[in-house]
Every structure is written in structure tokens, then in C-alpha cells.
Design an enzyme around this catalytic site. Structure first.
Site, short mmCIF file in Angstrom:
data_model
loop_
_atom_site.label_atom_id
_atom_site.label_comp_id
_atom_site.label_asym_id
_atom_site.label_seq_id
_atom_site.Cartn_x
_atom_site.Cartn_y
_atom_site.Cartn_z
CE1 TYR A 1 -2.99 -3.07 0.53
CE2 TYR A 1 -3.53 -2.26 2.72
CZ TYR A 1 -3.70 -3.19 1.72
OH TYR A 1 -4.58 -4.22 1.90
CG HIS B 1 -0.76 -8.69 0.73
ND1 HIS B 1 -0.40 -7.37 0.57
CD2 HIS B 1 -2.11 -8.70 0.58
CE1 HIS B 1 -1.46 -6.63 0.34
NE2 HIS B 1 -2.51 -7.42 0.33
#
Length: 259
Positions: A35, A93
Site C-alpha cells: 500500500y 499478503h
């Protein structure tokens, strides 16, 4: 871990949004290396005046960084960006790097936990076969699996596995990225005099999930916390449950079937 988290994916005012979320009562922030906003999250946490130990912070390592040494280096890099001495929850992730690198990454996170750099090891977007892979390798199962979860994509086999093995389930995309115009959702919102997002988040909480709504709008950030003075009844829950389309209902990348 607080039951309601604040997501910061594609949030381009992360510092301001996290500060607003903390003022609204959130104590759980969900970030990721991919991010590119760990530093902004850390700045907000450190500026908030709230003791660090009262805020639960998550980050994640994406598949291109998987591997033992690269994961350990990534943990150190994340700590530096956040400006923290530890990270509460560190997730893999996704499972898209293949079995060998997945397991190397998992081992590295366990070692980082043993070193006191992270508190909890988890995974994201893991299907049952990926979880079984961890168990078959002789490692303890993760504490958390973060997956796409909402009435249209309920991922029931994964949820059943996690529940049976005491793995906490975090739900991303819990409010459908704002696309909440389905008649059933609107009718239930009207019935309870709530907005559609609150109905969807309440469904997630009553399922036992940890929803991670995201917003950059202060009013929405605050309203998404107003979930504890109403409840969906059995009929409401059944109507939302009936919306499930399996993986066809996915609105995100959802790589739970990756080899």
C-alpha cells in the site's frame, strides 16, 4: 485484536484518515507494504497521543518479496517506516509465490516473532490447501486469515476450516467498495433505520468475522463504528446469507485458489 479494523488500501490521505479513525474510536489499523503508506500510518499513530500498546497495527508482505531473507529484511523495513519497535500482526499478503517461498516466508515471520519484532503471524488470501500446507510442514497454523468476505462472496469452505482450527477470520471488502444498491441490503437498512454499510458490517460481526472497512470521508469513518446498538435478527441474517454467489461474487483479486 479489536473486532473492527480500519483499512487504508488506496487511501491517498492516509495520515489524516487514520487520525480521524483514531478519534472516532478505531484501535485497529490494517496496512501493507504494497500500500506504500506504512510511514503515514506510523506518523498518525505516533501523533495521536494514544499509547502505542492500545493500537493494533497490521501489515503484510506481497508475493514479490517472499522468501526467508527478503521477508526478514522486509520486517525491518516496515518497522523503520512505521517508526515502531514492534508490529502487532504481520500477514503473508497472498499465496502467489509457490509452496517453497510461501513456507520460507512463514518461517521468517515466525523467527521475527521469536525476536520480538512482531507479535502475531498470519496469512491473507489463503485457501484451505495453503493452510494445510503449513500444517503438513510441521508449523503451527496462523492466528489470522484475512480474506474477501461479504454476503455475495462468503468463502464458506475456508471459513469452516478456519473456524474448526481457531483461526481468526478478517474480512476485507466488507462493504462492497461502496456498491451497496442491492434491494435486500437497502430493505434491511430501511428496516433498521441504518445505512447499508452499517448493515453489512453488522452482518460481518455477527458472523464472527473482523471486518476491515475503509474510507477517507470523516462522516463515513465515524458512521462505520456505530454498530453496537442494533442487531440483525435471524431472518435478516438468512436473507443476507442467501445472496452468496461463491467465488463468482468476488469483487477483488481473491487468489485463494492459487497453486
Amino acid at each position: 485484536m479489536p473486532l473492527l479494523g480500519f483499512g487504508v488500501y488506496q487511501n491517498y490521505t492516509t495520515r489524516e484518515s487514520v487520525l480521524e479513525a483514531l478519534r472516532a474510536g478505531y484501535r485497529h489499523i490494517d496496512s501493507a507494504q504494497a500500500y506504500r503508506n506504512e510511514a503515514h500510518v506510523g506518523a498518525a499513530v505516533n501523533e495521536s497521543g494514544i499509547p502505542r500498546e492500545e493500537i493494533f497495527v497490521t501489515t503484510k508482505c506481497i508475493n514479490k518479496t517472499h522468501g526467508y531473507e527478503s521477508t526478514l529484511s522486509g520486517v525491518d523495513a516496515s518497522l523503520e517506516k512505521f517508526g515502531f519497535e514492534y508490529i502487532d500482526l504481520f500477514l503473508i499478503h497472498d499465496p502467489m509465490s509457490g509452496r517453497e517461498r510461501r513456507l520460507q516466508t512463514y518461517k521468517a515471520l515466525q523467527d521475527a516473532r521469536a525476536a520480538g519484532k512482531i507479535r502475531t503471524v498470519g496469512v491473507s488470501n489463503y485457501g484451505t490447501k495453503h493452510l494445510e500446507e503449513i500444517k503438513d510442514a510441521g508449523y503451527e497454523l496462523p492466528s489470522v486469515n484475512q480474506i474477501e468476505l461479504h454476503p455475495f462472496c462468503q468463502q464458506k469452505p475456508i471459513v469452516e476450516y478456519c473456524t474448526a482450527h481457531s483461526i481468526i477470520i478478517q474480512a476485507y471488502c466488507p462493504i462492497l467498495r461502496g456498491n451497496m444498491d442491492h434491494p435486500t441490503i437497502k430493505e434491511l437498512a430501511q428496516k433498521h433505520q441504518r445505512d447499508p454499510a452499517q448493515v453489512l458490517l453488522r452482518w460481518s460481526l455477527q458472523k464472527g468475522f473482523v471486518p476491515l472497512p475503509k474510507s477517507a470521508t470523516p462522516e463515513r469513518i465515524r458512521s462505520n463504528t456505530l454498530l453496537y446498538d442494533f442487531a440483525l435478527d435471524d431472518e435478516d441474517m438468512a436473507r443476507l446469507d442467501a445472496l452468496d454467489k461463491g467465488k463468482k461474487g468476488s469483487i477483488s483479486w481473491n487468489p485463494v485458489d492459487w497453486d
